[in-house]
Design a protein around this motif. Structure first.
Motif, short mmCIF file in Angstrom:
data_model
loop_
_atom_site.label_atom_id
_atom_site.label_comp_id
_atom_site.label_asym_id
_atom_site.label_seq_id
_atom_site.Cartn_x
_atom_site.Cartn_y
_atom_site.Cartn_z
N GLU A 1 -7.13 3.20 3.22
CA GLU A 1 -7.32 4.45 2.56
C GLU A 1 -8.50 5.28 3.39
O GLU A 1 -8.57 6.38 3.56
N ALA A 2 -9.57 4.35 3.22
CA ALA A 2 -11.05 4.87 3.92
C ALA A 2 -10.76 5.52 5.31
O ALA A 2 -11.76 6.21 5.66
N TRP B 1 -9.37 7.57 -13.75
CA TRP B 1 -9.74 7.46 -12.24
C TRP B 1 -9.61 8.56 -11.30
O TRP B 1 -8.48 9.36 -11.66
N ALA C 1 -12.32 8.44 0.00
CA ALA C 1 -12.16 7.11 -0.03
C ALA C 1 -13.23 6.33 0.68
O ALA C 1 -13.44 5.27 0.19
N ASP D 1 -9.23 9.13 4.79
CA ASP D 1 -9.73 10.06 3.68
C ASP D 1 -11.20 9.94 3.11
O ASP D 1 -11.82 8.87 2.96
N LEU E 1 -7.75 -0.10 0.19
CA LEU E 1 -8.99 0.74 0.01
C LEU E 1 -9.56 0.71 1.57
O LEU E 1 -9.76 1.93 1.94
N THR F 1 -16.01 6.32 -1.53
CA THR F 1 -15.89 5.17 -2.52
C THR F 1 -16.10 3.94 -1.96
O THR F 1 -16.64 2.98 -2.55
N LEU F 2 -15.74 3.60 -1.05
CA LEU F 2 -15.85 1.99 -0.29
C LEU F 2 -17.16 1.93 0.02
O LEU F 2 -17.62 0.95 -0.40
N LYS G 1 -6.74 7.42 -6.14
CA LYS G 1 -6.36 6.06 -5.55
C LYS G 1 -7.50 5.36 -5.14
O LYS G 1 -7.60 4.07 -5.75
N PRO G 2 -8.45 5.70 -4.65
CA PRO G 2 -9.54 4.79 -4.28
C PRO G 2 -10.37 4.31 -5.41
O PRO G 2 -10.55 3.04 -5.43
N TYR H 1 0.97 -1.18 0.17
CA TYR H 1 0.11 -0.03 0.06
C TYR H 1 0.79 1.32 0.06
O TYR H 1 0.56 2.24 -0.81
#
Length: 168
Positions: A86-87, A30, A93, A90, A83, A96-97, A33-34, A7
């Motif tokens: 990251e979540a 994209w 993120a 962020d 992910l 996104t998750l 990153k997420p 990561y």
């Protein structure tokens, strides 16, 4: 690259460099990153066939085996781990998750739907809570790199999860 560098080494800059492209090109495809991690995950074929065994407990055991094997044997496990990490830091993120999980929860949700059609579930069963129970178990395995669990351990976990959902 995620498997190679982990990561910490997986950055948009590194992706662009590896692809021989500029960062703007990556961002054209994209949003960050997420989104790229979701794409990595989504591109891995995931087969939940052979999980219709006739009982929720056995369906869950079969699904746990398939899911942990999927995460162990494809880049999907590294992508989802990244992910999830990251979540935690962020908000974008995390969104996104959450959106991704709504889209990808269908295979496990279908296990509970089948159990409901068979009349196995308690009257006040809540599918979202059932999914949370399964996700909590499998994410703990993913985040602690325990993806090689023996069938007996997965069956015990499935039994404990299922028994809280079943009619007496």
């Amino acid at each position: 690259m995620l498997a190679e560098t982990g990561y910490a080494g997986f950055t948009i800059e590194q992706v662009a460099r590896r692809a021989g492209a500029g960062k703007p090109t990556i961002y054209r495809w994209w949003s960050g990153k997420p989104a790229l991690l979701v794409e990595i995950y989504a591109r891995q074929p995931f087969d939940m066939s052979e999980t219709n065994t006739g009982s929720l407990e056995n369906d869950l055991a079969a699904a746990l085996r398939k899911l942990l094997g999927f995460w162990r044997d494809t880049p999907a496990g590294e992508a989802l781990t990244a992910l999830l990490v990251e979540a935690q830091q962020d908000p974008a993120a995390l969104e996104t998750l959450r959106a991704f999980l709504v889209e990808r929860s269908f295979p496990v949700a279908e296990l509970f739907a089948r159990a409901a059609r068979r009349g196995e579930l308690v009257a006040d069963f809540d599918a979202a809570t059932g999914l949370d129970l399964v996700n909590g178990y499998v994410w703990a395995r993913l985040l602690t790199r325990r993806l090689d669990d023996e069938a007996a351990n997965l069956a015990a976990a499935a039994r404990l999860i299922a028994r809280g959902c079943l009619r007496a």
